[in-house]
Write a protein that holds these residues in place. Structure first.
Motif, PDB file in Angstrom:
ATOM      1  N   TYR A 166       0.714  -1.093  -0.226  1.00 13.77           N
ATOM      2  CA  TYR A 166      -0.026  -0.133   0.032  1.00 13.77           C
ATOM      3  C   TYR A 166       0.957   1.429  -0.038  1.00 13.77           C
ATOM      4  O   TYR A 166       1.728   1.347   0.642  1.00 13.77           O
ATOM      5  CB  TYR A 166      -0.876  -0.062   1.289  1.00 13.77           C
ATOM      6  N   TYR A 167       0.673   2.194  -0.799  1.00 13.75           N
ATOM      7  CA  TYR A 167       1.557   3.394  -1.149  1.00 13.75           C
ATOM      8  C   TYR A 167       0.641   4.318  -0.916  1.00 13.75           C
ATOM      9  O   TYR A 167      -0.356   4.655  -1.517  1.00 13.75           O
ATOM     10  CB  TYR A 167       2.175   3.219  -2.308  1.00 13.75           C
ATOM     11  N   PHE A 168       0.934   5.364   0.004  1.00 19.07           N
ATOM     12  CA  PHE A 168      -0.047   6.690   0.248  1.00 19.07           C
ATOM     13  C   PHE A 168       0.621   7.771  -0.485  1.00 19.07           C
ATOM     14  O   PHE A 168       1.747   8.371  -0.417  1.00 19.07           O
ATOM     15  CB  PHE A 168       0.015   6.756   1.686  1.00 19.07           C
ATOM     16  N   HIS A 169      -0.298   8.303  -1.673  1.00 23.38           N
ATOM     17  CA  HIS A 169       0.059   9.629  -2.270  1.00 23.38           C
ATOM     18  C   HIS A 169      -0.175  10.748  -1.797  1.00 23.38           C
ATOM     19  O   HIS A 169       0.605  11.870  -1.692  1.00 23.38           O
ATOM     20  CB  HIS A 169      -0.589   9.606  -3.703  1.00 23.38           C
ATOM     21  N   GLU A 170      -1.562  11.203  -1.242  1.00 20.78           N
ATOM     22  CA  GLU A 170      -2.003  12.385  -0.840  1.00 20.78           C
ATOM     23  C   GLU A 170      -3.381  12.163   0.086  1.00 20.78           C
ATOM     24  O   GLU A 170      -4.123  11.473  -0.199  1.00 20.78           O
ATOM     25  CB  GLU A 170      -2.255  12.999  -2.245  1.00 20.78           C
ATOM     26  N   GLY A 171      -3.405  13.105   0.917  1.00 24.97           N
ATOM     27  CA  GLY A 171      -4.717  13.045   1.832  1.00 24.97           C
ATOM     28  C   GLY A 171      -4.373  13.094   3.226  1.00 24.97           C
ATOM     29  O   GLY A 171      -3.361  13.400   3.662  1.00 24.97           O
ATOM     30  N   ARG A 172      -5.481  12.855   4.135  1.00 21.77           N
ATOM     31  CA  ARG A 172      -5.163  12.802   5.586  1.00 21.77           C
ATOM     32  C   ARG A 172      -5.953  11.751   5.898  1.00 21.77           C
ATOM     33  O   ARG A 172      -7.233  11.216   5.681  1.00 21.77           O
ATOM     34  CB  ARG A 172      -5.878  13.921   6.157  1.00 21.77           C
ATOM     35  N   CYS A 173      -5.142  10.657   6.268  1.00 18.06           N
ATOM     36  CA  CYS A 173      -5.667   9.388   6.522  1.00 18.06           C
ATOM     37  C   CYS A 173      -5.025   8.725   7.948  1.00 18.06           C
ATOM     38  O   CYS A 173      -3.759   8.488   8.009  1.00 18.06           O
ATOM     39  CB  CYS A 173      -5.616   8.357   5.392  1.00 18.06           C
ATOM     40  N   LYS A 204       1.426   9.870   5.909  1.00 16.04           N
ATOM     41  CA  LYS A 204       1.731  11.144   5.404  1.00 16.04           C
ATOM     42  C   LYS A 204       2.099  10.637   3.819  1.00 16.04           C
ATOM     43  O   LYS A 204       2.754   9.568   3.366  1.00 16.04           O
ATOM     44  CB  LYS A 204       2.852  11.867   6.077  1.00 16.04           C
ATOM     45  N   PRO A 205       2.338  11.448   2.928  1.00 16.01           N
ATOM     46  CA  PRO A 205       2.628  11.076   1.344  1.00 16.01           C
ATOM     47  C   PRO A 205       4.012  10.617   1.357  1.00 16.01           C
ATOM     48  O   PRO A 205       4.952  11.129   2.076  1.00 16.01           O
ATOM     49  CB  PRO A 205       2.509  12.500   0.592  1.00 16.01           C
ATOM     50  N   PRO A 218     -12.815  13.390   6.927  1.00 17.12           N
ATOM     51  CA  PRO A 218     -13.941  13.841   6.117  1.00 17.12           C
ATOM     52  C   PRO A 218     -13.475  14.936   5.321  1.00 17.12           C
ATOM     53  O   PRO A 218     -13.100  15.875   5.694  1.00 17.12           O
ATOM     54  CB  PRO A 218     -15.013  13.984   7.058  1.00 17.12           C
ATOM     55  N   GLY A 219     -13.915  14.867   4.000  1.00 13.39           N
ATOM     56  CA  GLY A 219     -13.542  15.941   3.137  1.00 13.39           C
ATOM     57  C   GLY A 219     -12.181  16.286   2.556  1.00 13.39           C
ATOM     58  O   GLY A 219     -11.936  16.720   1.635  1.00 13.39           O
ATOM     59  N   SER A 220     -11.427  15.139   2.925  1.00  8.26           N
ATOM     60  CA  SER A 220      -9.910  15.154   2.476  1.00  8.26           C
ATOM     61  C   SER A 220      -9.705  14.002   1.295  1.00  8.26           C
ATOM     62  O   SER A 220     -10.485  13.092   1.153  1.00  8.26           O
ATOM     63  CB  SER A 220      -9.162  14.604   3.483  1.00  8.26           C
ATOM     64  N   ARG A 221      -9.026  14.762   0.225  1.00 11.77           N
ATOM     65  CA  ARG A 221      -8.815  13.870  -0.781  1.00 11.77           C
ATOM     66  C   ARG A 221      -7.833  12.732  -0.485  1.00 11.77           C
ATOM     67  O   ARG A 221      -6.792  12.722   0.295  1.00 11.77           O
ATOM     68  CB  ARG A 221      -8.015  14.591  -2.124  1.00 11.77           C
ATOM     69  N   TYR A 222      -8.242  11.420  -1.003  1.00 10.36           N
ATOM     70  CA  TYR A 222      -7.647  10.022  -0.322  1.00 10.36           C
ATOM     71  C   TYR A 222      -7.192   9.601  -1.813  1.00 10.36           C
ATOM     72  O   TYR A 222      -7.736   8.844  -2.662  1.00 10.36           O
ATOM     73  CB  TYR A 222      -8.787   9.371   0.173  1.00 10.36           C
ATOM     74  N   VAL A 223      -5.674   9.554  -2.243  1.00 10.69           N
ATOM     75  CA  VAL A 223      -5.295   8.925  -2.989  1.00 10.69           C
ATOM     76  C   VAL A 223      -4.164   7.973  -2.891  1.00 10.69           C
ATOM     77  O   VAL A 223      -3.167   8.189  -1.873  1.00 10.69           O
ATOM     78  CB  VAL A 223      -4.391  10.080  -4.161  1.00 10.69           C
ATOM     79  N   ARG A 224      -4.258   6.810  -3.043  1.00  7.25           N
ATOM     80  CA  ARG A 224      -3.424   5.440  -2.921  1.00  7.25           C
ATOM     81  C   ARG A 224      -3.316   4.545  -3.940  1.00  7.25           C
ATOM     82  O   ARG A 224      -4.044   4.727  -4.748  1.00  7.25           O
ATOM     83  CB  ARG A 224      -4.048   4.781  -1.613  1.00  7.25           C
ATOM     84  N   SER A 225      -2.094   3.666  -3.809  1.00  2.00           N
ATOM     85  CA  SER A 225      -1.925   2.948  -4.862  1.00  2.00           C
ATOM     86  C   SER A 225      -1.985   1.424  -3.983  1.00  2.00           C
ATOM     87  O   SER A 225      -1.064   1.582  -3.099  1.00  2.00           O
ATOM     88  CB  SER A 225      -0.731   3.077  -5.657  1.00  2.00           C
ATOM     89  N   ILE A 226      -2.454   0.462  -4.491  1.00  2.13           N
ATOM     90  CA  ILE A 226      -2.497  -0.697  -3.794  1.00  2.13           C
ATOM     91  C   ILE A 226      -2.266  -1.951  -4.592  1.00  2.13           C
ATOM     92  O   ILE A 226      -2.575  -2.141  -5.820  1.00  2.13           O
ATOM     93  CB  ILE A 226      -3.714  -1.007  -3.066  1.00  2.13           C
ATOM     94  N   ILE A 227      -1.183  -2.772  -4.214  1.00  8.79           N
ATOM     95  CA  ILE A 227      -0.693  -4.118  -4.973  1.00  8.79           C
ATOM     96  C   ILE A 227      -1.165  -5.240  -4.159  1.00  8.79           C
ATOM     97  O   ILE A 227      -0.788  -5.375  -3.044  1.00  8.79           O
ATOM     98  CB  ILE A 227       0.649  -3.874  -5.451  1.00  8.79           C
TER      99      ILE A 227
END
Length: 295
Positions: free
Chosen positions: A48-55, A67-68, A86-95
């Motif tokens: 799992y790779y986290f690109h952008e957002g608050r999670c 964090k990115p 809530p309201g945060s953009r959530y960008v992730r890549s998953i293999i």
């Protein structure tokens, strides 16, 4: 956990996917919104790779404020759950990948190197910066480009690229001495709660007992846990128990359903069977049979 939860609550999804549709499943730069915390587990490995957002991500007994550039490695069977602000953009890549298929025809020494971060650590986070981040994102982009192309031997070529990625990750894991980032008091409290549940989920837990051991009020504990994880303490305990039952059903084919029920923390077999069917979508006996047929 409480007498009022003797029947399956309406919040539990009747869906469970323990196996892959393909040996490698790749989802890159996914920005689809995700609401609420959904605990899940599976019988395949995950990068799992986290690109952008608050999670905030809960894995096993750990809570990570992502964090990115954060990279998570999971063996899958460990219960995990993302909670997006809530309201945060959530960008992730998953293999997702089948470790047996990826390492087929490789010598045992190579298999050990590639899979050790998943099998020894169970789950692990590293924060990629500088050249490491650039290298990983290049590998990810190359796999994503190949996945979308009309190419001969696509699965075989994807396997080679995933093997290269796993070698890179294994090298980072062997050399990494990075200290964990300082976490907030809220995250620390929740991590203590999760660790307590991990140690005592098979016992008769109540919110009073957990709050007392954490030296918190019930109201503060409940609101804090929901804020950080996106779910409730009750939901987490039941998901942890059912996840343990799934693991026992897969690994111990001769263990009775009654014994599995007790080992997972349920007092009554009927309650366990109802909860299992509601959360997994099938009865424990049918689940065990299906897992045996897929081996």
């Amino acid at each position: 956990m409480s007498s009022q939860l003797t029947t399956p609550p309406s919040w539990m999804p009747g869906f469970d996917r323990m196996l892959l549709r393909e040996p490698i499943e790749l989802g890159c730069y996914n920005d689809r919104p995700l609401s609420g915390g959904t605990f899940h587990s599976h019988a395949f490995y995950e990068i799992y790779y986290f690109h952008e957002g608050r999670c905030t991500y809960l894995i096993g007994d750990a809570v990570f404020a992502l964090k990115p550039g954060d990279l998570l490695l999971m063996n899958g069977l460990t219960l995990h759950c993302p909670n997006v602000e809530p309201g945060s953009r959530y960008v992730r890549s998953i293999i997702h990948f089948d470790p047996a298929w990826v390492c087929r025809e490789l010598p045992e020494s190579a298999r050990s190197v590639l899979l050790d971060p998943f099998e020894t650590l169970r789950y692990h986070r590293m924060t990629l910066t500088g050249q490491r981040r650039e290298e990983f994102e290049r590998l990810l982009e190359d796999m994503n480009r190949l996945r979308g192309a009309e190419a001969a031997f696509k699965q075989e070529r994807l396997k080679l690229r995933l093997q290269e990625m796993l070698y890179v990750i294994a090298g980072w894991c062997q050399s990494e001495v990075q200290q964990q980032d300082t976490i907030s008091d809220k995250e620390r409290h929740v991590q203590h709660v999760v660790s307590f549940v991990e140690e005592h989920y098979m016992e008769d837990l109540t919110l009073d007992r957990i709050a007392r051991d954490m030296h918190l009020t019930k109201h503060y504990l409940s609101s804090l846990f929901k804020e950080v994880t996106g779910t409730t303490v009750f939901k987490y305990v039941y998901h942890r128990r059912i996840n343990q039952a799934k693991i026992l059903l897969r690994l111990h084919p001769h263990m009775s359903i009654t014994d599995i029920s007790r080992a997972a923390g349920f007092k009554h077999l009927a309650h366990f069977s109802r909860m299992f069917k509601t959360m997994v979508g099938t009865a424990p006996e049918h689940y065990r049979k299906s897992q045996g047929e897929l081996r």
